[in-house]
Design an enzyme around this catalytic site. Structure first.
Site, PDB file in Angstrom:
ATOM      1  CD1 TRP A  52     133.755 -96.448 -33.509  1.00  0.00           C
ATOM      2  CD2 TRP A  52     132.228 -96.550 -35.151  1.00  0.00           C
ATOM      3  NE1 TRP A  52     133.653 -95.201 -34.069  1.00  0.00           N
ATOM      4  CE2 TRP A  52     132.727 -95.227 -35.082  1.00  0.00           C
ATOM      5  CE3 TRP A  52     131.254 -96.844 -36.106  1.00  0.00           C
ATOM      6  CZ2 TRP A  52     132.288 -94.215 -35.929  1.00  0.00           C
ATOM      7  CZ3 TRP A  52     130.812 -95.835 -36.957  1.00  0.00           C
ATOM      8  CH2 TRP A  52     131.331 -94.541 -36.863  1.00  0.00           C
ATOM      9  CG  ASP A  53     133.616-105.652 -34.251  1.00  0.00           C
ATOM     10  OD1 ASP A  53     132.885-106.128 -35.133  1.00  0.00           O
ATOM     11  OD2 ASP A  53     134.145-106.347 -33.361  1.00  0.00           O
ATOM     12  CE1 TYR A  54     130.206-100.525 -30.370  1.00  0.00           C
ATOM     13  CE2 TYR A  54     129.830 -98.410 -31.404  1.00  0.00           C
ATOM     14  CZ  TYR A  54     130.270 -99.147 -30.329  1.00  0.00           C
ATOM     15  OH  TYR A  54     130.760 -98.507 -29.207  1.00  0.00           O
TER      16      TYR A  54
END
Length: 696
Positions: A330-332
């Protein structure tokens, strides 16, 4: 960490205690009382205010009672706007936080020029230009968030480069300058610089860059890197590197990933880092591995990616690691500087005080970890999260959730939360955009039909990080509330895919899927989720309680006629808190703001030439407290672009804030002024017409 002892300073920023002359006991007592009466004079010697990034100033001259008397002390232009090509300026983000060291305000521009200013007048003292190419096309745009300062206590007083400024560049150099003159430190690397070897051929020169300030501790300077996301699985390694601060000799490298069993390039450290001199530790916020939105080539939890990591400063030895997201798709990333603080936990020691690492995240979580062990201070639960990923994906069945400290923002979006500024008409463009997308809450996996990511990959908390008031034990952070829609595209369809304007497209070469990502906006250009879109949050860590939330920013600079709808703006940058009881922040509209630290009430706005999407800082100069911010706009967010550093101070006895600054230069002031002028004009025209009719 920064000393908290009061000092006397007249034009000097190196802290020295007030010392009596021992002429007589009474004289000594009087002098000591005089010292105590003087406001503490603190420099701002680190990007985050101190080594631990608390962004706290013990200055208290500016208070809620007098903040309305702030006036502009100076505005300095770097010159970029006048002499750089418009195409290059259109790719800039002026995110620097100045340091106050060696009697100078020192900062870097988006093109890595280092400039020193007089702290009182803003007059330039020196500047250094590393000659960054204007055709570089850096993956994350031209940006430099700050420089690092270090004093070599082994060098003789007055020796060249005894005090040094270090900067990482957009073309992956590490540069050392004399902090007093700006001259390169010729004994560092080759004539003052090191060209860092990435270890792999780049697809283009800007694929890798350094965007955040280095950290310097125990004679070692540590730098991370920023990379182009979602271009290829086999991306360059995300190694963190440490160099001898005197010679530039490489001391160690450390890679968050073990590459024996996975196919991934980087999990890097692009965000600011922190250091603890006493413990000899450096703290790293690591990112997701490449690529962001497909992890089938990297099964498992990705080692030390998406983690807070403590390394030995002098050797790079791993001490502990705590993972905030397992197998991130999630590109967290951990985007913020780990905040080092001493907090009252009510447990562990007789007085309840513990040294901790506070890590805010894009999801809006706040993890509080023991500084020596990395263990959570309060419980962190592994909770089941949505499953059903794309073919070939191996999702983690659970993710860590803090239980004591509440999330800073909402983490689930429903269709009822769609923003409908005109309820009768609704928002059909948002409905059409959101309806097909998968939306099972936080950690819903990416999908071919599109997945709603809420919070988006640019918020809750981003690179601006949090600020901590050690006296009142309150944490302050800016948050962004907006939606991303991420869609996976089969490899066969990706080769000739052309994204629509405003849609981010990543090939993710080496993976079976490419990806698109877009902010969910209506045809009016407004976010599809309900406002506020930017809030400042005050958090009592011990009680596990949100104390207040305040909306930050208006639509004045984007709405027709300058209508100042108080809906908030995205807040990538952070805040600074002072002992005077104020929290300062910029926003995507062109104001520096001051909030009451106790209540969250917005007390003051200072007009800027363009938005200040940077962290503010505060310093004392010749007995006066200043607040300064870089105001250069943000090209990715579509704001106007500038090249200013602006500082404010309290009005002197012969000054007062102008009527213009109290009226027109306030949110909504331009609209009100325009409406008043239009009303007067209409009245004059009507009066003239009436008199003409009467005479006729």
């Amino acid at each position: 960490m920064m000393s908290l002892h009061p000092v006397l300073t007249i034009g000097k920023t190196r802290r020295r205690p007030c010392v009596s002359r021992k002429t007589a006991l009474m004289s000594a007592l009087l002098l000591m009382l005089g010292c105590l009466a003087v406001q503490p004079a603190f420099a701002w010697e680190y990007w985050g205010g101190d080594q631990g990034g608390t962004r706290f100033s013990k200055l208290a001259e500016i208070t809620p009672a007098n903040v309305g008397n702030l006036v502009r002390a100076f505005e300095f232009h770097t010159g970029d706007l006048a002499r750089r090509p418009p195409a290059a300026m259109a790719r800039t983000k002026f995110e620097a936080t100045p340091l106050l060291v060696e009697d100078s305000l020192i900062f870097c521009t988006a093109f890595n020029e280092v400039i020193a200013l007089d702290p009182g007048s803003g007059a330039p003292k020196w500047r250094f230009d590393p000659k960054i190419s204007e055709s570089l096309r850096p993956a994350n745009r031209y940006v430099c968030r700050g420089v690092a300062y270090w004093v070599d206590d082994q060098a003789a007083e007055g020796a060249a480069c005894r005090s040094r400024v270090f900067m990482g560049t957009n073309d992956v150099r590490l540069i050392a300058l004399d902090a007093r003159t700006g001259a390169p430190c010729v004994d560092f690397g080759t004539n003052g610089e090191i060209r860092i070897d990435i270890g792999k051929a780049l697809l283009w020169p800007g694929e890798v860059q350094i965007t955040s300030a280095p950290v310097v501790s125990r004679g070692v300077v540590v730098v991370g890197s920023s990379m182009a996301d979602n271009v290829r699985v086999d991306a360059p390694l995300g190694a963190v590197r440490a160099f001898d601060a005197r010679t530039g000799q490489l001391r160690w490298t450390w890679d968050p990933l073990v590459h024996d069993t996975i196919n991934a390039g980087h999990s890097n450290v692009w965000a600011p880092m922190s250091a603890d001199d006493a413990r000899g530790l450096v703290f790293l916020p690591t990112t997701s591995p490449s690529p962001d939105f497909f992890g089938g080539k990297r099964p498992g939890n990705d080692e030390h990616a998406n983690s807070v990591v403590a390394l030995r400063t002098e050797t790079g030895e791993l001490v502990w690691s705590f993972q905030t997201v397992h197998h991130d798709v999630w590109d967290y990333d951990n985007p913020a500087q780990p905040t080092l603080a001493r907090i009252d936990t009510g447990q562990g020691t007789p007085d309840g005080m513990r040294d901790v690492v506070i890590q805010p995240t894009k999801q809006g979580f706040v993890f509080v970890l023991d500084r020596d062990t990395g263990e959570p201070v309060w419980p962190v639960e592994e909770r089941a999260v949505p499953q059903g990923g794309i073919e070939g994906e191996q999702l983690s069945p659970t993710q860590p959730y803090p239980t004591h400290v509440p999330a800073l923002m909402a983490q689930r979006f429903s269709r009822d939360d769609t923003f409908r500024p005109l309820p009768v008409i609704g928002s059909p463009s948002c409905d059409a955009l959101l309806a097909p997308a998968r939306n099972d809450g936080l950690y819903t996996p990416p999908s071919p039909q599109g997945t709603i990511l809420y919070p988006m990959t640019g918020g809750g908390v981003n690179w601006g990080g949090a600020a901590f008031d050690p006296v009142n034990q309150i944490l302050y952070a800016n948050t962004t509330s907006a939606l991303h829609i991420v869609k996976l595209i089969a490899r066969a369809d990706a080769e000739h895919f052309t994204p629509q304007p405003g849609v981010d497209f990543g090939q993710q070469r080496g993976a079976p899927f490419a990806m698109t990502r877009q902010v969910a906006l209506s045809q009016l250009g407004l976010p599809c989720n309900n406002p506020p879109w930017g809030q400042m949050v005050a958090l009592d860590l011990k009680a596990g309680k949100i104390l207040w939330r305040s909306t930050v920013g208006t639509m004045e600079d984007r709405a027709p006629l300058g209508l100042a709808f108080k809906w908030g703006t995205p807040l990538f940058s952070g805040v600074a808190v002072t002992a005077g009881g104020l929290v300062f922040t910029g926003a995507m509209d062109a104001y520096l703001r001051a909030f009451d630290a106790r209540s969250g009430a917005e007390l003051w706005q200072g007009r800027l030439p363009v938005p200040g999407v940077a962290n503010p800082m505060s310093y004392l100069w010749k007995g006066e407290q200043y607040v300064a911010i870089a105001a250069g706009g943000h090209s990715e967010a579509g704001t106007s672009i500038g090249d200013s550093v602006v500082a404010f101070r309290l009005a002197r006895p012969d000054e007062q804030p102008s009527l213009w600054s109290r009226t027109v230069d306030r949110p909504g002031g331009r609209f009100a002024g325009g409406a008043l002028a239009a009303a007067v004009l209409i009245i004059l025209i009507a009066g003239t017409f009436w008199r003409w009719r009467k005479r006729a």
